[in-house]
Design an enzyme around this catalytic site. Structure first.
Site, PDB file in Angstrom:
ATOM      1  N   ARG A 107      -0.880   4.365   0.907  1.00 38.95           N
ATOM      2  CA  ARG A 107      -1.499   4.742  -0.487  1.00 38.95           C
ATOM      3  C   ARG A 107      -2.826   3.532  -0.283  1.00 38.95           C
ATOM      4  NH1 ARG A 107       0.775   4.076  -6.394  1.00 38.95           N
ATOM      5  NH2 ARG A 107       0.975   1.971  -5.985  1.00 38.95           N
ATOM      6  N   THR A 111      -7.901   2.738  -4.420  1.00 38.85           N
ATOM      7  CA  THR A 111      -8.066   3.841  -5.260  1.00 38.85           C
ATOM      8  C   THR A 111      -7.007   4.719  -5.524  1.00 38.85           C
ATOM      9  OG1 THR A 111      -7.996   4.864  -2.917  1.00 38.85           O
ATOM     10  CG2 THR A 111     -10.180   4.100  -3.646  1.00 38.85           C
ATOM     11  N   ASP A 203       7.611  -2.812  -4.526  1.00 32.47           N
ATOM     12  CA  ASP A 203       6.865  -2.378  -3.367  1.00 32.47           C
ATOM     13  C   ASP A 203       8.215  -1.839  -2.275  1.00 32.47           C
ATOM     14  OD1 ASP A 203       6.012  -1.648  -0.753  1.00 32.47           O
ATOM     15  OD2 ASP A 203       4.087  -2.201  -1.598  1.00 32.47           O
ATOM     16  N   ASP A 206       7.839  -2.852   1.301  1.00 30.18           N
ATOM     17  CA  ASP A 206       7.976  -4.177   1.576  1.00 30.18           C
ATOM     18  C   ASP A 206       9.218  -4.593   1.567  1.00 30.18           C
ATOM     19  OD1 ASP A 206       5.142  -4.592   2.228  1.00 30.18           O
ATOM     20  OD2 ASP A 206       4.579  -5.074   0.184  1.00 30.18           O
TER      21      ASP A 206
END
Ligand code: PRP
Ligand code: URA
Length: 212
Positions: A107, A111, A203, A206
């Protein structure tokens, strides 16, 4: 006839308990990995609830009986890279004969649009039960693109399984692909201005792989 797919939150107490463990920002990589797989394993039990069965004759030590087995339709587990990889082993615990197809997607941080960088699938997707796995359903962009990629290759029966979903992502995915079944371990509150799920778990990629 068109049949609307369902959206289900699989909120078994064990799933809720384990999700709380990985939401904690102090949960380390090793535990995070383990528990993500455990949740995926618990979820897949329910995700397979309506899988088609067929009659089969079986000789028990006592008698001949007609019993049930899963139909020949083979399952393909499809992780969306990277974070979806964290759920694959858990799913394979219950579906050890499943094939695994990969979709690479990231992703864009600005944006929030998904970018596909890799697709490798087994053949004959039209005859298979597809289970897409990704811990996070945020804007829904990655999930929608993954379903597009599978449908483009002929897939007809698709389930999407995530750990944490945002209402925005659920709506976007169901609007774009009303025919697929969507399962989450939790439906969270909202997306923040950076497209992160709140409260979420941060995340997922991560946290699984120890990157930043
Ligand atoms: C994360 C997550 C989903 C996506 C969800 O992946 O694993 O694939 O974001 O966001 P969306 O619903 O708004 O599309 P990311 O792009 O961070 O890649 P990674 O798994 O490689 O870290
Ligand atoms: N991707 C993640 O890994 N976490 C979020 O909260 C949103 C997208």
């Amino acid at each position: 006839m068109f049949e609307m797919g369902k959206f289900e939150v699989l909120d078994h107490p064990l799933i809720q308990h384990k999700l709380t463990i990985i939401r904690n920002k102090n949960c380390g990589t090793r535990e995070f990995r383990e528990v993500v797989n455990e949740i995926a394993e618990l979820m897949v039990y329910e995700v397979c609830r309506d899988m088609p069965l067929e009659d089969v004759k079986v000789e028990t030590p006592v008698a001949t009986a007609v019993e049930k087995r899963l139909t020949g339709k083979k399952v393909v587990v499809v992780p969306i890279l990277r974070a979806g990889l964290g759920m694959v082993d858990g799913v394979l615990e219950l579906l050890p004969a499943a094939k695994v197809g990969h979709i690479g997607m990231y992703r864009d941080e600005e944006t929030l649009q998904p970018h596909e960088y890799f697709v490798k699938m087994p053949d004959h997707l039209d005859k298979r039960e597809m289970i897409i796995v990704d811990p996070m359903l945020a804007t829904g962009g990655s999930a929608i693109a993954a379903v597009d990629a599978l449908k483009k290759r002929g897939a007809k029966s698709i389930r999407f399984v995530c750990l944490v979903a945002a209402p925005e992502g659920v709506k976007a995915l169901r609007d774009a692909h009303p025919d697929i079944d969507v399962y989450a371990a939790a439906l969270d509150d909202h997306l923040n201005e950076n497209g992160y799920i709140v409260p979420g778990l941060g995340d997922a990629g991560d946290r699984l792989f120890g990157t930043k």
